[in-house]
Design a protein around this motif. Structure first.
Motif, short mmCIF file in Angstrom:
data_model
loop_
_atom_site.label_atom_id
_atom_site.label_comp_id
_atom_site.label_asym_id
_atom_site.label_seq_id
_atom_site.Cartn_x
_atom_site.Cartn_y
_atom_site.Cartn_z
N ARG A 181 0.83 -1.21 0.00
CA ARG A 181 0.00 0.00 0.00
C ARG A 181 0.86 1.25 0.00
O ARG A 181 0.53 2.24 -0.67
N GLU A 182 1.97 1.20 0.72
CA GLU A 182 2.86 2.36 0.73
C GLU A 182 3.42 2.62 -0.66
O GLU A 182 3.39 3.74 -1.16
N ARG A 183 3.91 1.55 -1.27
CA ARG A 183 4.52 1.71 -2.60
C ARG A 183 3.47 2.12 -3.63
O ARG A 183 3.75 2.92 -4.53
N ALA A 184 2.27 1.55 -3.50
CA ALA A 184 1.20 1.88 -4.44
C ALA A 184 0.80 3.35 -4.30
O ALA A 184 0.59 4.06 -5.30
N ALA A 185 0.70 3.80 -3.05
CA ALA A 185 0.31 5.20 -2.83
C ALA A 185 1.36 6.13 -3.42
O ALA A 185 1.03 7.14 -4.06
N ALA A 186 2.63 5.78 -3.23
CA ALA A 186 3.70 6.60 -3.77
C ALA A 186 3.62 6.65 -5.30
O ALA A 186 3.80 7.71 -5.92
N MET A 187 3.30 5.49 -5.89
CA MET A 187 3.23 5.43 -7.35
C MET A 187 2.02 6.21 -7.86
O MET A 187 2.10 6.88 -8.89
N LEU A 188 0.90 6.14 -7.14
CA LEU A 188 -0.28 6.91 -7.53
C LEU A 188 0.03 8.41 -7.45
O LEU A 188 -0.42 9.19 -8.31
N ASP A 189 0.78 8.78 -6.47
CA ASP A 189 1.19 10.17 -6.33
C ASP A 189 2.00 10.60 -7.55
O ASP A 189 1.81 11.68 -8.10
N ARG A 190 2.86 9.69 -7.99
CA ARG A 190 3.75 10.01 -9.11
C ARG A 190 2.95 10.21 -10.41
O ARG A 190 3.37 11.00 -11.26
N VAL A 191 1.81 9.47 -10.58
CA VAL A 191 1.00 9.65 -11.80
C VAL A 191 -0.08 10.71 -11.58
O VAL A 191 -1.03 10.81 -12.37
N GLY A 192 0.02 11.45 -10.49
CA GLY A 192 -0.90 12.56 -10.26
C GLY A 192 -2.22 12.16 -9.67
O GLY A 192 -3.22 12.86 -9.81
N LEU A 193 -2.29 10.98 -9.01
CA LEU A 193 -3.56 10.53 -8.43
C LEU A 193 -3.45 10.34 -6.92
O LEU A 193 -4.12 9.48 -6.34
#
Lengths: 394, 222
Positions: B122-134
């Motif tokens: 979940r941490e890594r997914a949240a970081a990645m979502l942040d990176r794609v602007g979500l």
């Protein structure tokens, strides 16, 4: 993929199709409930009968003329009270030997009539068997030696003839002959299918006179200890055979009776469980069917999971766990349902039921196994799906 | 530096009802690290087949295909799965998100098959979502998001394992042009950060943005 994660995915998938999951589960629930309830009833019946046999008294040896074999013709008894004297000498304690001659007789007290199983007995009956009195006293040695016409009434007979009145000291007729009531038995209920409360006990000598015979039907011995039963049995049969060379005698112990009854009831319980098992099997087929539908429905999901790195095994395990989760949840619900049914049957019907941990464990184990067996084919099918084909499915 | 993907005279023949169909008839191409390639062609030209091969979803029937330096002909199905998990990221025209699952858990899905625990996923997914602007859409489900947002979630999912190649099959095909532009811009940003992007499209404008184009026709590079 971690196992905890696989469980989570399986649970999620089942939740997404709540109604379908529940209906699929229902087949397993009914199957497991049937196994648990029917085994409980079989076990309860077995326990009840064993208790009844054991309740007759301990270390009992019952001696009757004839062979105790299937198909053996009933033998008319040559035994008389002289033979009982001979047996007394072998046993060395006349208080351990009981006899019986029984006959169904009409009974009457005033205007009330009934029907009773008359037992001609010695005064030793309460010490050989377990019989407790409600009122009055049992027959005495003098009653027996003088052939006095006195009677101890079973609880049912006492109620039929006297209602709530105290019957002690009153007169009744048995087969038209007057007897005086000296005691009544405690209520016993049914035992081995015989209504024990319909018995009346009279001195064996009085019964013989009433029936016009010198015979007795058989005798029972209460051995001093378990170890001596075999020895005693052989000695008594030998002595009786010596006195009546033309007749076979059989001696059976409670253990033997219990063994035979236990075998019969064990088979009965097994048959019940097997019949219930068939419904569990049908439930399993239902699970398999729904899992195949589920694999087809989720082809795209399987393709996607494979594209992001799921191995065939990961997909297979996921679907297998789904099936196992369905059947084990069904198994637990079925155990609760079957257990509750058994308890209700035991409490509110005359049918006895006893829950056993092994039938619960077995039913649960079988339901898990059903999930594995019937989940394997759909799971393999899911695991082997070609991701290219799966992703193309719309 | 080794190339991300090397295809040498790769062919793929299907057996359909006993008839052989040559979808690819000897294709050679190299996707370098950090490359930005568009594969174009009409439908039936073999470009989808090529993409499935490049992504390790399928195996060639002829020629040699190296993905991340490994010859797919020598890999077991489990090793192929691992390759898809670690080296390749897929983006599909129809997003292919799990419908009942949050953006965060959709993005974390590839990490499930790496044995990563839920908290870290979940941490890594949240970081990645942040990176794609979500970053503000973490707990939304696909049906609560627009098409463009869903495709960004899919891109985040493709990137979460840190692959060297992103394979995008008509990523703008289901989006309006403005949304499509922003998705392309996102892919280009990621490409600038070092991820090779292979774009399959029949849209000339989209293809023109790539550094180079490979034109497919009748199972061959035209």
């Amino acid at each position: 993929m971690r196992v905890a994660e696989a469980w989570r995915v399986a649970l999620e998938a089942l939740r997404a199709n709540r109604l379908r999951s529940m209906l699929t589960m229902l087949g397993v629930v009914i199957g497991v409930a049937a196994v648990v309830a029917l085994v409980a009833i079989g076990t309860g019946t077995k326990n009840q009968i064993e208790n009844q046999v054991e309740g007759l008294g301990s270390n009992l040896l019952i001696v009757v003329p004839g062979r105790l074999e299937a198909g053996a013709a009933p033998t008319s008894s040559p035994l008389t009270l002289d033979d009982v004297e001979a047996v007394n000498r072998i046993v060395g304690d006349r208080s351990r030997v009981a006899v019986t001659i029984s006959s169904g007789e009409a009974v009457r007290a005033g205007s009330r009539t009934g029907f009773a199983s008359m037992q001609g007995v010695l005064e030793t009956t309460p010490t050989v068997f377990v019989r407790r009195l409600d009122r009055g006293a049992y027959l005495t040695r003098t009653d027996v030696s003088t052939g006095r016409r006195v009677v101890v009434l079973g609880a049912g007979v006492a109620r039929d003839l006297f209602g709530d009145r105290d019957p002690i000291g009153r007169q009744i007729t048995i087969g038209g002959v007057r007897f005086r009531v000296v005691g009544t038995f405690e209520q016993l209920g049914q035992s081995l299918g015989v209504d024990r409360d319909g018995e009346v006990h009279v001195p064996v000598t009085a019964a013989q006179r009433l029936l016009g015979t010198e015979r007795i039907d058989g005798l029972a011995i209460r051995a001093p200890d378990r170890e001596r039963i075999g020895e005693l049995s052989a000695a008594v049969v030998a002595a009786l055979t010596d006195r009546h060379p033309d007749t076979d005698f059989s001696a059976v112990t409670q253990e033997q009776i219990l063994g035979v009854l236990g075998d019969i009831l064990g088979v009965l319980t097994g048959v019940l469980a097997a019949i219930a098992g068939i419904s569990l099997l049908v439930g399993g087929v239902g699970v398999s069917n729904i899992m195949l539908v589920s694999v087809r429905e989720r082809t795209k999901e399987i393709g996607l999971r494979k594209a992001v790195g799921a191995r065939p095994r990961d997909i297979g395990v996921q679907f297998l766990l789904e099936a196992v989760l369905l059947t084990t949840t069904g198994g637990i619900l079925g155990m609760l349902l079957g257990g509750t049914t058994a308890l209700l049957v035991d409490r509110f019907t005359p049918v006895p039921a006893a829950l056993t941990w092994w039938s619960m464990a077995l039913a649960f184990g079988v339901s898990a196994a059903v999930g594995i067996v019937f989940g394997v084919v759909p799971a393999q099918r899911a695991g082997r799906l070609d991701p290219v084909v799966a992703l193309r499915t719309e | 530096m080794t190339a991300a993907i090397v295809a040498d005279n790769v062919s793929r023949t299907y057996q359909l009802d006993g008839v052989s169909v040559d979808a690819l008839r000897g294709v050679s191409l190299t996707v370098e690290t950090g490359d930005y390639v568009a594969i174009v062609g009409t439908s039936g030209s073999g470009k989808s087949t090529l993409m499935h091969l490049l992504g390790g979803l399928d195996r060639p029937t002829g020629g040699t295909l190296l993905i991340g330096g490994r010859d797919v002909a020598r890999l077991t199905p489990d090793e192929m799965a691992e390759l898809r998990n670690t080296t390749i990221g897929f983006v599909f025209q129809s997003f292919h998100l799990l419908a009942r699952t949050t953006a965060q858990d959709n993005v974390g899905l590839p990490l499930v098959y790496r044995g990563v625990g839920r908290r870290e996923r979940r941490e890594r997914a949240a970081a990645m979502l942040d990176r794609v602007g979500l970053g503000h859409r973490v707990t939304h489900r696909p049906n609560q998001m627009s098409g463009g947002e869903q495709q960004r979630v899919a891109i985040a999912r493709a990137l979460v394992t840190g692959p060297s190649v992103l394979l995008a099959d008509e990523p703008t095909g289901n989006l309006d042009s403005a949304t499509g532009q922003s998705v392309l811009a996102l892919l280009e940003t990621l490409n600038a950060d070092g991820v090779a992007v292979v774009l399959v499209t029949h849209d000339r404008e989209v293809a023109a943005r790539a550094h180079r184009q490979i034109r497919m026709k009748d199972g061959l590079i035209a």
